[in-house]
Design a protein around this motif. Structure first.
Motif: not given
Ligand code: PEP
Ligand code: MG
Length: 757
Positions: A494-497, A667-668, A716-720, A735-740
């Motif tokens: 989970v990237g954002l709780a 947080g986009s 990234i954990c914004g909604d984009a 080059g991002i490491d994880s996408i939520s």
């Protein structure tokens, strides 16, 4: 070891190969006696004994005649024939050799226990019961508190007769079992003194979602029958099996308890003072969970277990174990997510069973004789169901009952049938109107009945061969109620709780208000439980928990919030995030958050948590927050702490933030708002709110470069990425490491990432 005969076998001599000889329940008790779990001493009659009884005393050919050409849907005929059969069996005398074996074993048990005429429980054990996919709980008789030889013989005969209850006969007809292929044995065991303490049931998985890493225990005072029958609202404990930590404790009402009385049982009121206490200590909960895990490991499948706490010996005993038939028997590789798409008038609330939604015409049935009134797709509304109701329940699109808990018949059967149900609504038959259309929503912990047929969608995600990706795909998930059902998604954690979600849905009050009322434990406990459930669902994968990020206007909406929150002109850029935690006016509330996190790590043992600081304006502020966390039991060197990258300052000074925190998460939403100066809530400016704007994409590139130079990961954990087509592609290139992403697009995102990589 006791003396076995053709008609009687001691439990310790039995194992799983003895199902045909003594039925599933007795054979399983034998298996349990061979494990390292405590089982009450006893013996079982055999299937041979039953056959012998039928041949010698029951006049089997007469019984066969009574069952010929039976139509199980013809209730009146079924009732009449069933009554005749039972009458014959109860009146028949016990063959002498059988009686001798029984009495001999009972005397031997008395010797072992060192008492005369010990009280025993006599439980039916059918040879075709308790098999995976064919278990409908509680079909045959259990007779408790039986003392004395003649009482024992009578109890055995009653059990035999219970193989021919109307519902048992109908069930065999429908399942295509021959009536005489199923034989009945009786497990005869010392009665544990649950009447002086407590008892209940447990599942070695979450029976609602099938999540396997937990044991769910239901406990009530006295003998366990009331829990099994759904007659009492029990305490509920959820234990995380890998760490044996307690995830959740819910106090049940436990208004009544079953006790021993006059060679039988009686139900009595539980004094209020006892109701407000938990029935089991934490240590007992954990002990029970270790027994459950041993049983599950041995049988190598999810199990459904009955247990008791002996108040005299102060010891726990396992009374019964059988395969859990809903999730254990199916290979679930489809995740179905139901979502209500409309709002409606809420009519009723209750305990929700399953995770689905159903809608249809209400049929209030007071009695099974009215069963024909319910057509395929109607919603069954009734006081309580029992196994007789199964054919009606099968036709229903949803079920609403007045009584019952999570393990009541209505609940067990609804799950097995896959029909959403709300049990324990208390007043459904009075509040709902026969013939009205309603919608039954079981997607949340509290089930809700709405007026009208509301629109809902079903999203199906088929799992299975989902590819591995080197860029991690994580979930955005703040609702603890959904965590277990989403645990099967093939994500990397989970990237954002968002803590706010837990506070709004499970607490509802401002933390400072609770402190003022001396109820801070309510806050810590609920927050701890919420975080722990999410962390447990995805363990050992990482779960990034973000510290509270309510804005002042949102805090004011919580109970008592207006007393503690200023009325700001611009809450979006006001007193939010990091700025609050070290502020004298909020520190106390922040202490509660830290306490909850500390307990999740220390008490529950969930070390997969990463803490994230939102809205951190300056590096100095970041340092201050870490110091306060340290002071409140979250030492910097024992914990990974990330910072959100959602302010332009986080991007510009990324190198400095990198020295303070272990990682970044973009947080986009706020980053776009603050970089472009566009209020994210403004409809008028919506077209200007663009995460693809060069100002944003360049910021992201720049952040990743700086962070990686300092060996800090960036997610990234914004909604984009959940909402904008092509954003995932851009992020991978950067080059991002994880996408939520949100749960509904998780599998899709994994597939996209795999393809692009
Ligand atoms: C964000 O700003 O992108 C974010 C994920 O946080 P929130 O939406 O909760 O402000
Ligand atoms: Mg934000």
């Amino acid at each position: 070891m006791g003396t076995d005969t053709e008609y009687v076998r001691w439990l310790e001599s039995l194992d799983s190969t003895d199902v045909a000889a003594v039925g599933g329940k007795s054979a399983n008790l034998g298996v349990l006696a061979g494990l390292d779990v405590p089982v009450l001493p006893g013996f079982s009659t055999t299937a041979t004994a039953y056959d012998h009884f039928l041949e010698e005393s029951g006049d089997r050919s007469k019984l066969e005649e009574l069952l010929r050409d039976l139509d199980p849907e013809d209730i009146a005929d079924l009732q009449q024939r069933g009554a005749q059969i039972r009458h014959r069996l109860r009146d028949a005398s016990m063959p002498p050799e059988l009686e001798e074996s029984l009495v001999g074993a009972y005397e031997e048990l008395a010797d072992r226990l060192g008492v005369t005429e010990p009280a025993v429980a006599v439980r039916s054990s059918a040879t075709a019961e308790d098999l995976p996919t064919a278990s409908f709980a509680g079909q045959q008789e259990t007779i408790l508190n039986v003392s004395g030889e003649s009482e024992l013989i009578e109890a055995v005969r009653d059990c035999y007769a219970s193989l021919f209850t109307d519902r048992a006969i109908a069930y065999r007809e429908r399942q295509g079992f021959n009536h005489f292929d199923v034989k009945l044995a009786c497990a005869v065991q010392k009665m544990g003194r649950a009447d002086l303490a407590s008892s209940g049931v447990l599942f070695t998985l979450d029976p609602d979602t099938g999540f396997e890493n937990v044991t769910v225990i239901e406990a009530t005072y006295g003998l366990g029958e009331l829990v099994v029958q759904g007659e009492v609202d029990p305490d509920r404990y959820v234990v995380f099996e890998p760490t044996n930590g307690i995830l959740e404790k819910t106090l049940g009402e436990k208004a009544r308890r079953m006790v021993r009385r006059d060679g039988g049982t009686a139900v009595e009121r539980v004094p209020t003072e006892e109701r407000t206490r938990y029935t089991l200590s934490d240590e007992q909960i954990r002990t029970l969970s270790t027994y459950a895990t041993q049983i599950e490991d041995h049988f190598d499948r999810p199990m459904d277990v009955e247990w008791l706490l002996d108040g005299e010996l102060e010891e726990l005993f396992i009374v019964q174990a059988r395969p859990e038939t809903v999730h254990g028997a199916t290979d679930e590789n489809v995740v179905r997510t139901y979502r209500l798409e409309e709002c409606g008038e809420e009519l009723l609330e209750g305990v929700s069973i399953g995770n689905a939604i159903g809608a249809g015409r209400t049929r209030i049935l007071d009695d099974l004789r009215e069963m024909d009134r319910l057509a395929e797709g109607d919603v069954l509304v009734t006081e309580m169901t029992d196994p007789d109701w199964v054919p009606v329940m099968k036709r229903a699109s949803a079920i609403v009952t007045e009584r019952g808990g999570k393990t009541s018949h209505a609940a067990i059967v609804s799950r097995e049938l896959g029909v959403p149900a709300i049990v324990g609504t208390d007043r459904a038959t009075k509040e709902l109107r026969d013939g009205d259309e309603i919608t039954v929503d079981c997607t949340r912990e509290t089930g809700r009945v709405y007026g009208g047929r509301l629109d809902f969608t079903i999203d199906e995600q088929t799992l299975g061969d989902v590819p591995e990706t080197s860029t991690d795909v994580l979930l955005i998930l703040g609702d603890p109620d959904q965590a277990f059902s989403l645990a099967n998604l093939p994500v990397d954690g989970v990237g954002l709780a968002r803590e706010e979600f837990i506070v709004t849905s499970h607490i509802g009050s401002h933390p400072l208000e609770l402190i003022a009322r001396g109820e801070e434990e309510t806050f810590v406990d609920a927050l701890q439980t919420g975080i722990a459930k999410i962390a447990a669902a995805f363990y050992p994968n990482r779960v990034i928990v973000r510290l509270s990020d309510f804005k002042t206007n949102e805090y004011r909406n919580l109970e008592g919030g207006w007393k503690y929150e200023p009325d700001e002109d611009n809450p979006m850029i006001g007193w939010r995030g990091a700025a609050r935690y070290y502020d004298e006016d909020f520190r106390d509330a922040f202490r509660l958050e830290c306490d909850a996190l500390r307990r999740v790590r220390e008490d529950v043992g969930l070390d997969n948590i990463i803490v994230m600081v939102p809205f951190c304006r300056t590096p100095a502020e970041g340092k201050q927050v870490l110091e306060v966390m340290d002071e409140f039991g979250l030492p910097r060197d024992e914990l990974n702490v990330y910072v959100m990258a959602e302010l332009p300052s986080n991007i510009v000074l990324a190198d400095r933030f990198a020295k303070i925190f272990d990682g970044f998460s973009i947080g986009s939403n706020d980053l776009t708002q603050l970089t472009l100066g566009v209020d994210r809530n403004s409809e008028r400016l919506a077209s200007l709110f663009d995460e693809n704007d060069d100002a944003i994409t360049r910021s992201i590139h720049s952040l990743i470069e700086d962070a990686h130079r300092h060996e800090r990961p960036v997610g990234i954990c914004g909604d984009a990425p959940s909402t904008i087509p092509g954003y995932t592609e851009f992020l991978l290139e950067a080059g991002i490491d994880s996408i939520s992403v949100s749960p509904d697009v998780a599998v899709e995102t994994i597939l996209t990432v795999a393809e692009l990589e």
